[in-house]
Design an enzyme around this catalytic site. Structure first.
Site, short mmCIF file in Angstrom:
data_model
loop_
_atom_site.label_atom_id
_atom_site.label_comp_id
_atom_site.label_asym_id
_atom_site.label_seq_id
_atom_site.Cartn_x
_atom_site.Cartn_y
_atom_site.Cartn_z
N ARG A 1 0.88 -1.17 0.00
CA ARG A 1 0.00 0.00 0.00
C ARG A 1 0.92 1.22 0.00
O ARG A 1 1.54 1.53 1.02
CB ARG A 1 -0.90 -0.04 1.24
CG ARG A 1 -1.95 1.06 1.32
CD ARG A 1 -2.79 0.85 2.57
NE ARG A 1 -3.77 1.88 2.77
CZ ARG A 1 -5.02 1.86 2.31
NH1 ARG A 1 -5.42 0.82 1.61
NH2 ARG A 1 -5.86 2.84 2.54
N HIS B 1 -6.75 1.15 -7.09
CA HIS B 1 -7.06 0.41 -5.86
C HIS B 1 -7.86 -0.84 -6.26
O HIS B 1 -9.04 -0.97 -5.94
CB HIS B 1 -7.87 1.28 -4.91
CG HIS B 1 -7.91 0.79 -3.50
ND1 HIS B 1 -7.30 -0.38 -3.10
CD2 HIS B 1 -8.48 1.31 -2.38
CE1 HIS B 1 -7.50 -0.56 -1.80
NE2 HIS B 1 -8.21 0.46 -1.34
N GLN C 1 -10.04 -3.09 -3.77
CA GLN C 1 -11.31 -2.50 -3.33
C GLN C 1 -12.41 -2.77 -4.35
O GLN C 1 -13.55 -3.09 -3.98
CB GLN C 1 -11.15 -0.99 -3.14
CG GLN C 1 -12.45 -0.28 -2.77
CD GLN C 1 -13.03 -0.75 -1.46
OE1 GLN C 1 -12.34 -0.72 -0.44
NE2 GLN C 1 -14.28 -1.18 -1.45
#
Length: 335
Positions: free
Chosen positions: A141, A168, A171
């Site tokens: 991350r 991302h 997600q």
């Protein structure tokens, strides 16, 4: 996803007398002959076909059913270790990864900026080689997508994007699993994005058309998605016969949408821009007034953490809000 879970799951299913029917989540049958994910990096969903992403969702739903609903114990990653590099703080990404990897029998190793300094005390190349010798995969991350690209180039193990400035992807997998559970199918849905042209939107743009979903995007002027990502998304739209609409009017973007989606207006690292951004995003709060122009079966997504100026309580805590199933599905999709 990172290891050959498909083979391991097949063996476990045969031993326990189970088939791969996903009873609760209607995800279809596995595409075992077409999908090969072993050893691949997950840096962005643009590197994966629709069939490959569908397989990830199918596997996530199967793990969720067998572990959560049936109480099966599946130590499929026993003896494996995962390096977790976190330049940015996190609740859902850290918890979902640590608990999910451990639940599959593996050992997650959490590394903050106090433990590892990417490209500072040690070069990215050296870090990648050291991690490759001690772990079986890395979830990172980070602030910069370019750091992930270097890690992936230099490492001999799979690298997973836990969030970067551009994408991302983990997600979005959770978002799609949530919508699949709710609607039964993703094909034909219209997603209405109301907010910043950020990494979440970029990941949706790299994948929605591959599922036959339409995308209506409203961003304030000056906060549009990356032009190169928009160009590629337009190509996906043409290839899959879907629609992509970019505009500055949030009410128009919400019109007819099945899924209203927003995210934080001020990401980590943008705190100095707070006053400017709050002013630019006036009128972008998702409210019931906005939802009135959406489709009759509308739902709401937000990847969290949420601030009231982004969506009011009436929508956020309504029965139409899927934010908490969405948060839980971070765990099953990362597994």
């Amino acid at each position: 996803m990172l290891f050959n879970l498909r083979i391991l799951l097949n063996k476990a299913a045969l031993r326990n007398g189970h088939s791969f029917a996903v009873r609760n989540y209607r995800c279809g049958q596995p595409l075992q002959n077409k999908v090969q994910l072993k050893g691949r990096d997950l840096l962005t969903l643009k590197n994966f076909t629709g069939e490959e992403i569908k397989y990830m969702l199918w596997l996530s739903a199967d793990l969720k059913y067998r572990i959560k609903q049936k109480g099966e114990y599946l130590p499929l990653l026993q003896g494996k270790s995962l390096g977790m590099i976190f330049e940015k703080r996190s609740t859902r990404t850290r918890l979902s990864t640590e608990t999910g990897f451990a639940l599959l029998g593996g050992h997650p190793c959490f590394l903050t900026t106090q433990d590892i300094h990417l490209g500072v005390n040690e070069s990215l190349m050296d870090t990648a080689r050291v991690l490759s010798s001690m772990t079986d995969a890395v979830l990172a991350r980070v602030y910069k997508q370019s750091d992930l690209d270097i890690l992936a180039k230099e490492a001999s193990i799979p690298i997973v994007n836990g969030l970067s400035d551009l994408y991302h992807p983990i997600q979005i997998l959770a978002d799609y699993l949530t919508l699949q559970e709710h609607y039964g199918s993703l094909k034909g849905l219209t997603l209405s994005w109301i907010g910043d042209g950020n990494n979440i939107l970029h990941s949706i743009m790299m994948s929605a058309a591959k599922f036959g979903m339409h995308l209506q995007v409203a961003t304030p002027k000056g906060y549009e998605p990356d032009p190169s990502i928009t160009k590629l998304a337009e190509q996906y739209t043409k290839e899959n016969g879907t629609k992509l609409s970019l505009m500055n009017d949030p009410l128009e973007a919400a019109r007819g949408g099945n899924v209203l989606i927003t995210d934080t207006w001020i990401s980590m690292g943008q705190e100095e821009e707070k006053k400017k951004r709050l002013q630019a995003f006036q009128g972008y709060q998702v409210t019931m007034k906005m939802a009135k122009v959406a489709a009759s079966d509308w739902t709401f997504l937000h990847c969290l953490p949420r601030k009231p100026e982004e969506v009011d309580d009436e929508v956020f805590y309504s029965p139409r809000s899927l934010v908490f199933p969405e948060a839980e599905n971070r765990k099953w999709t990362i597994m």
